[in-house]
Structures are given as C-alpha cells and as structure tokens.
Design a protein around this motif. Sequence first.
Motif, PDB file in Angstrom:
ATOM      1  N   GLU A 127      -4.549   4.379  68.307  1.00  0.00           N
ATOM      2  CA  GLU A 127      -4.716   3.978  69.857  1.00  0.00           C
ATOM      3  C   GLU A 127      -6.087   4.036  70.628  1.00  0.00           C
ATOM      4  OE1 GLU A 127      -2.683   6.528  68.855  1.00  0.00           O
ATOM      5  OE2 GLU A 127      -1.052   4.725  68.163  1.00  0.00           O
ATOM      6  N   LEU A 128      -6.977   5.223  70.083  1.00  0.00           N
ATOM      7  CA  LEU A 128      -7.937   5.498  70.710  1.00  0.00           C
ATOM      8  C   LEU A 128      -9.190   4.580  70.122  1.00  0.00           C
ATOM      9  CD1 LEU A 128      -9.351   7.846  72.504  1.00  0.00           C
ATOM     10  CD2 LEU A 128     -10.146   8.655  70.106  1.00  0.00           C
ATOM     11  N   ILE A 129      -9.114   4.061  68.828  1.00  0.00           N
ATOM     12  CA  ILE A 129      -9.869   2.939  68.415  1.00  0.00           C
ATOM     13  C   ILE A 129      -9.617   1.767  68.982  1.00  0.00           C
ATOM     14  CG2 ILE A 129     -10.534   2.081  66.296  1.00  0.00           C
ATOM     15  CD1 ILE A 129     -10.117   4.617  64.593  1.00  0.00           C
ATOM     16  N   GLU A 130      -8.335   1.284  68.858  1.00  0.00           N
ATOM     17  CA  GLU A 130      -7.967  -0.048  69.624  1.00  0.00           C
ATOM     18  C   GLU A 130      -8.444  -0.109  71.106  1.00  0.00           C
ATOM     19  OE1 GLU A 130      -3.769  -0.119  68.609  1.00  0.00           O
ATOM     20  OE2 GLU A 130      -4.083  -0.783  66.669  1.00  0.00           O
ATOM     21  N   ALA A 131      -8.160   1.030  71.709  1.00  0.00           N
ATOM     22  CA  ALA A 131      -8.800   0.993  73.165  1.00  0.00           C
ATOM     23  C   ALA A 131     -10.096   0.839  73.687  1.00  0.00           C
ATOM     24  CB  ALA A 131      -8.096   2.134  74.007  1.00  0.00           C
ATOM     25  N   HIS A 132     -10.836   1.489  72.759  1.00  0.00           N
ATOM     26  CA  HIS A 132     -12.377   1.754  72.894  1.00  0.00           C
ATOM     27  C   HIS A 132     -13.330   1.442  71.851  1.00  0.00           C
ATOM     28  CE1 HIS A 132     -11.432   4.741  76.242  1.00  0.00           C
ATOM     29  NE2 HIS A 132     -10.536   5.050  75.508  1.00  0.00           N
ATOM     30  N   GLY A 133     -12.793   0.930  70.703  1.00  0.00           N
ATOM     31  CA  GLY A 133     -13.540   0.395  69.605  1.00  0.00           C
ATOM     32  C   GLY A 133     -14.091   1.551  68.838  1.00  0.00           C
ATOM     33  N   ALA A 134     -14.369   1.335  67.492  1.00  0.00           N
ATOM     34  CA  ALA A 134     -14.751   2.650  66.721  1.00  0.00           C
ATOM     35  C   ALA A 134     -16.153   2.967  67.026  1.00  0.00           C
ATOM     36  CB  ALA A 134     -14.860   1.909  65.268  1.00  0.00           C
ATOM     37  N   VAL A 135     -17.037   2.307  67.767  1.00  0.00           N
ATOM     38  CA  VAL A 135     -18.328   2.528  68.470  1.00  0.00           C
ATOM     39  C   VAL A 135     -18.077   2.866  69.822  1.00  0.00           C
ATOM     40  CG1 VAL A 135     -20.657   2.091  68.533  1.00  0.00           C
ATOM     41  CG2 VAL A 135     -19.550   1.233  66.324  1.00  0.00           C
ATOM     42  N   SER A 136     -17.850   4.273  70.112  1.00  0.00           N
ATOM     43  CA  SER A 136     -17.594   4.601  71.189  1.00  0.00           C
ATOM     44  C   SER A 136     -17.526   6.049  71.541  1.00  0.00           C
ATOM     45  CB  SER A 136     -16.066   4.187  71.918  1.00  0.00           C
ATOM     46  OG  SER A 136     -15.250   4.839  70.897  1.00  0.00           O
ATOM     47  N   ARG A 137     -17.909   6.444  72.624  1.00  0.00           N
ATOM     48  CA  ARG A 137     -17.961   7.801  73.035  1.00  0.00           C
ATOM     49  C   ARG A 137     -16.658   8.619  72.742  1.00  0.00           C
ATOM     50  NH1 ARG A 137     -21.348  10.633  76.101  1.00  0.00           N
ATOM     51  NH2 ARG A 137     -22.139   8.438  76.974  1.00  0.00           N
ATOM     52  N   PRO A 138     -15.376   8.031  73.106  1.00  0.00           N
ATOM     53  CA  PRO A 138     -14.239   8.750  72.613  1.00  0.00           C
ATOM     54  C   PRO A 138     -14.114   8.887  71.155  1.00  0.00           C
ATOM     55  CG  PRO A 138     -13.820   7.219  74.427  1.00  0.00           C
ATOM     56  CD  PRO A 138     -15.331   6.909  73.975  1.00  0.00           C
ATOM     57  N   VAL A 139     -14.179   7.921  70.499  1.00  0.00           N
ATOM     58  CA  VAL A 139     -14.151   8.008  68.927  1.00  0.00           C
ATOM     59  C   VAL A 139     -15.095   9.091  68.427  1.00  0.00           C
ATOM     60  CG1 VAL A 139     -14.270   6.823  66.767  1.00  0.00           C
ATOM     61  CG2 VAL A 139     -13.159   5.733  68.779  1.00  0.00           C
ATOM     62  N   ALA A 140     -16.273   8.731  68.957  1.00  0.00           N
ATOM     63  CA  ALA A 140     -17.307   9.945  68.025  1.00  0.00           C
ATOM     64  C   ALA A 140     -16.680  11.334  68.496  1.00  0.00           C
ATOM     65  CB  ALA A 140     -18.798   9.891  68.793  1.00  0.00           C
ATOM     66  N   LEU A 141     -16.158  11.740  69.714  1.00  0.00           N
ATOM     67  CA  LEU A 141     -15.605  13.181  70.096  1.00  0.00           C
ATOM     68  C   LEU A 141     -14.490  13.297  69.222  1.00  0.00           C
ATOM     69  CD1 LEU A 141     -15.879  12.301  73.902  1.00  0.00           C
ATOM     70  CD2 LEU A 141     -17.268  14.342  72.793  1.00  0.00           C
ATOM     71  N   ALA A 142     -13.804  12.337  68.999  1.00  0.00           N
ATOM     72  CA  ALA A 142     -12.603  12.712  68.281  1.00  0.00           C
ATOM     73  C   ALA A 142     -12.965  12.955  66.776  1.00  0.00           C
ATOM     74  CB  ALA A 142     -11.650  11.559  67.976  1.00  0.00           C
ATOM     75  N   MET A 143     -14.075  12.182  66.326  1.00  0.00           N
ATOM     76  CA  MET A 143     -14.789  12.387  64.819  1.00  0.00           C
ATOM     77  C   MET A 143     -15.073  13.944  64.682  1.00  0.00           C
ATOM     78  SD  MET A 143     -16.336   8.749  64.175  1.00  0.00           S
ATOM     79  CE  MET A 143     -17.336   9.555  62.678  1.00  0.00           C
ATOM     80  N   ALA A 144     -15.807  14.401  65.687  1.00  0.00           N
ATOM     81  CA  ALA A 144     -16.343  15.657  65.524  1.00  0.00           C
ATOM     82  C   ALA A 144     -15.218  16.689  65.620  1.00  0.00           C
ATOM     83  CB  ALA A 144     -17.519  15.962  66.679  1.00  0.00           C
ATOM     84  N   ALA A 145     -14.380  16.450  66.576  1.00  0.00           N
ATOM     85  CA  ALA A 145     -13.430  17.368  66.629  1.00  0.00           C
ATOM     86  C   ALA A 145     -12.515  17.286  65.497  1.00  0.00           C
ATOM     87  CB  ALA A 145     -12.610  17.218  67.852  1.00  0.00           C
ATOM     88  N   GLY A 146     -12.087  16.283  65.050  1.00  0.00           N
ATOM     89  CA  GLY A 146     -11.280  16.254  63.793  1.00  0.00           C
ATOM     90  C   GLY A 146     -11.944  16.880  62.564  1.00  0.00           C
ATOM     91  N   MET A 147     -13.227  16.684  62.537  1.00  0.00           N
ATOM     92  CA  MET A 147     -14.084  17.140  61.253  1.00  0.00           C
ATOM     93  C   MET A 147     -14.003  18.678  61.325  1.00  0.00           C
ATOM     94  SD  MET A 147     -15.829  15.889  58.551  1.00  0.00           S
ATOM     95  CE  MET A 147     -14.899  17.141  57.590  1.00  0.00           C
ATOM     96  N   ARG A 148     -14.092  19.231  62.504  1.00  0.00           N
ATOM     97  CA  ARG A 148     -14.330  20.613  62.593  1.00  0.00           C
ATOM     98  C   ARG A 148     -13.014  21.172  62.438  1.00  0.00           C
ATOM     99  NH1 ARG A 148     -13.281  24.575  66.608  1.00  0.00           N
ATOM    100  NH2 ARG A 148     -14.720  26.341  66.084  1.00  0.00           N
ATOM    101  N   ARG A 149     -12.066  20.625  62.755  1.00  0.00           N
ATOM    102  CA  ARG A 149     -10.501  21.288  62.386  1.00  0.00           C
ATOM    103  C   ARG A 149     -10.333  21.106  60.950  1.00  0.00           C
ATOM    104  NH1 ARG A 149      -8.475  17.770  65.448  1.00  0.00           N
ATOM    105  NH2 ARG A 149      -7.847  16.215  63.686  1.00  0.00           N
TER     106      ARG A 149
END
Length: 424
Positions: free
Chosen positions: A325-347
């Motif tokens: 839903e985050l990707i659909e709402a903001h697009g893959a190239v977006s601040r929210p997706v980058a934040l989620a990528m970093a958080a997900g990678m650390r987790r």
Amino acid sequence: MKKEARAEILTIGTELLMGQTIDTNSVYIGEALAAAGIEVNWKSTVGDNETRIREALRTALARSEIVIATGGLGPTEDDLTCRAIAAELRRTLHLDQTVLDSIRRRFAKRALVMPRNNERQAMIPEGATVLPNPHGTAPGLAIRLGDEKMVMVMPGVPSEMRAMLKEQVIPRLREAFDVKLRIRSRTLKACGITESALDEMIGDLIRHSRNPMIGLLAYPGEIHIRLTVKTESETEGDRLLDDLEARIRERLGELFFGRDAERLEEVVGRLLLETKQTVAVAESCTGGLLCHRLTNLPGSSAYFIRGEVVYSNYAKERLLGVPRELIEAHGAVSRPVALAMAAGMRRTAETDLALGITGIAGPGGGAATKPVGLTYIAIASHDSVTCREYRFPGDRETNKLLASQEALDVLRRYLLSHRHAGPA
C-alpha cells in the motif's frame, strides 16, 4: 647548466591520438619529475609521422630546457622517433654495435633468431648517450644540446619506461641541472559540496597562497584540493603543507573526509570498526554498487553483514517487508519507501545501521514530478530513521555512482556524529 629548468613531455604514437591506448606514461612521468623537483610546464602528443614529430620537438625545444619523449622506438616501419630526432637536430644515425649485440643476446636467451628489422633499434643519433634497457630491446637516449638543453628519449612500453625514468633519466637530469628543489603535493578530499561553493569557502586562500599553491579538481561526488609546495628541505615542505592543511580543514569541517589516495569507503570502514557498529544495505537504483564499494576492502566482514538488491516492487515487499500500500500510494521512488527499505533492512539483517536507496537512474522512467536523477537515501539506526532527497544531473552510470557516494557520506556523517555513543 641552469639550476631551474622547464620540462615538456612528448608522447609519440598514433594509437594515443586515436584513443586505442590510454596515455599513462605522461601521468607517471609528470608525477615522478615533480617529486624530483623538476616542473613540467607542457605536454604534447603526436602521431607516428616524421614531419609532425620534428615539428613537436622543435616547438618543445623552443620553450623548454628539458624534453622527455616516449614511444616510437620499436623495430617496425612506423617507429620513427630516432630518425625524426636525428633529422631535426641535424645529426647522423650510426649503427651502435654494443646496442646491437645486446639486442641479439636478448633474442638468444629466448632461443630466437633476431629479425633483421631489430637492427633499426641500434641506429643511434650522433653524440647521443645510450641508456641501456634491461627490460626490452629499445635503448633510451640522452642528448645534450649545448649547456642549457637536454632531450631524453625512452621506450613507450610503460614497464620499460618507468624503470629507465627512475634509474637513469631523473638522476641525470637532477645532476645536469643542479636541481635542489623538491616539489611535494598533498591532496585533501571533500564531499557534499560543489566545486563553486568550495571555491567560495577557501577562495581567499587560493588567491593568496603562493607556496604552497592550491588547486581544485572536481570528480563525481567529491572535490579534491591539491596543495603543491616547492622547498629544498622536506621538513620545511611538510611544515608548510601541514599549516595550510590545518587552515583548510578548519573551514571545511565535516566536508573534509580524507587525504591523498584515501577513498570514502575506506574512511567509512574505519569509522565502523572504531565505533564497533555493523551495517546492511538495501539498494534499488544503484543495483549493488554500494555493497560492492563497502565490501571491496580487506576486513569488511567485520562490519558489513548483508546487502539486498531489491530492484522490483515485489522484492521490496517480500525481502524487506515494505507494505504494498505504501508503494502504491507514494511510488517506489519516494521518501516513505526509502524509509521503509532502511528500516526493513535493519530489522531483517539485525544490524546496528542500515541504508536504503531508491531512485530513477535514467535515461528513461522520469516524469515532471519525478525526474531522472531523483534519489532518496535513508539511514536507520536503533532510535531513528531519516531520509534525504537528491537530484543528480548525470547519465545512468554517473547517477548510480553519485547515489552510492552520497549514501557513503550519509553513513560517514552519522558515524562521526555518534562517534562516542557506540552501538546500541
């Protein structure tokens, strides 16, 4: 001879002009001469043409006391350097039996018969001093022109040229011109700033400093500040360089990241080791380039734990837990997706830190609201996830390099600001 002399490098070979061979010789010669206290003022390249070689030599001798030529000393018809130099200096060529015997011995050691055309390499201009070449068949030449000029000729094969330059050419030049000065250079490196902005920061130092002199060189993602000093004493040279470096670094602050051959990834690696922190990376537009740079160092396994190239939306969802839903709402190239990528990678990697990169490398895929070069870089730690937006102006390869560079700088600055905090 004169105590100070201007030098010119003359590289000979049509392959250099056509781009078939990269001219590494002149770079090496320039650095070696500078270290020996001999300043290079000009560099010329000319093809395998006798008339043009003569013209280039004539021009060089009109403005320089030292001419150092490389290339065109082989045994084939297009190797014309000796003939052209002899003609321009009005000296006859003669067969040097010692040189010829040396060439024959080299062939004999390999159980080969010397081809007749190798005799050309033993044709030496009158009055020239032969510089033996233990690494090849083409000898070098040292030709004195009165009391004020010298022409030094070396093979174009880099390994042969380098040995001859250091062992024979430079010692002869320093003695002939009574060279006392030493030219020393130091390079300071900065990132996160443009060349023009850096010029504004230290422009007064550039204008007023004459010894050392300051020059700026721009590279993708970083600016090099080259300091060059001329002194007779190495101790005095180091003192002058140290003083000027301290003044520049005080102005640059965290923009400064390294010296001389240091690379940004090396600096980041040292900081990770120093702070005992680990890192993981999630990359989209950079396609693994950041992982490559971080792991292209010995000992990087102590701090680099894991990397994922999550190029597709599916990979971002499946491997990092980025919500669809985050990707659909903001697009893959977006601040929210980058934040989620970093958080997900650390987790998922269970590291102290993680980086997430998403962007549009180009040349396609851009739009008015999201142009080519738009990139988001996020960093996640135990207590925060932050993101910065960038707009890179290059082609696909350059944009990928710039994104990896900025990501390393984001990590470097975080580590500097948390240097004494240590891992959570």
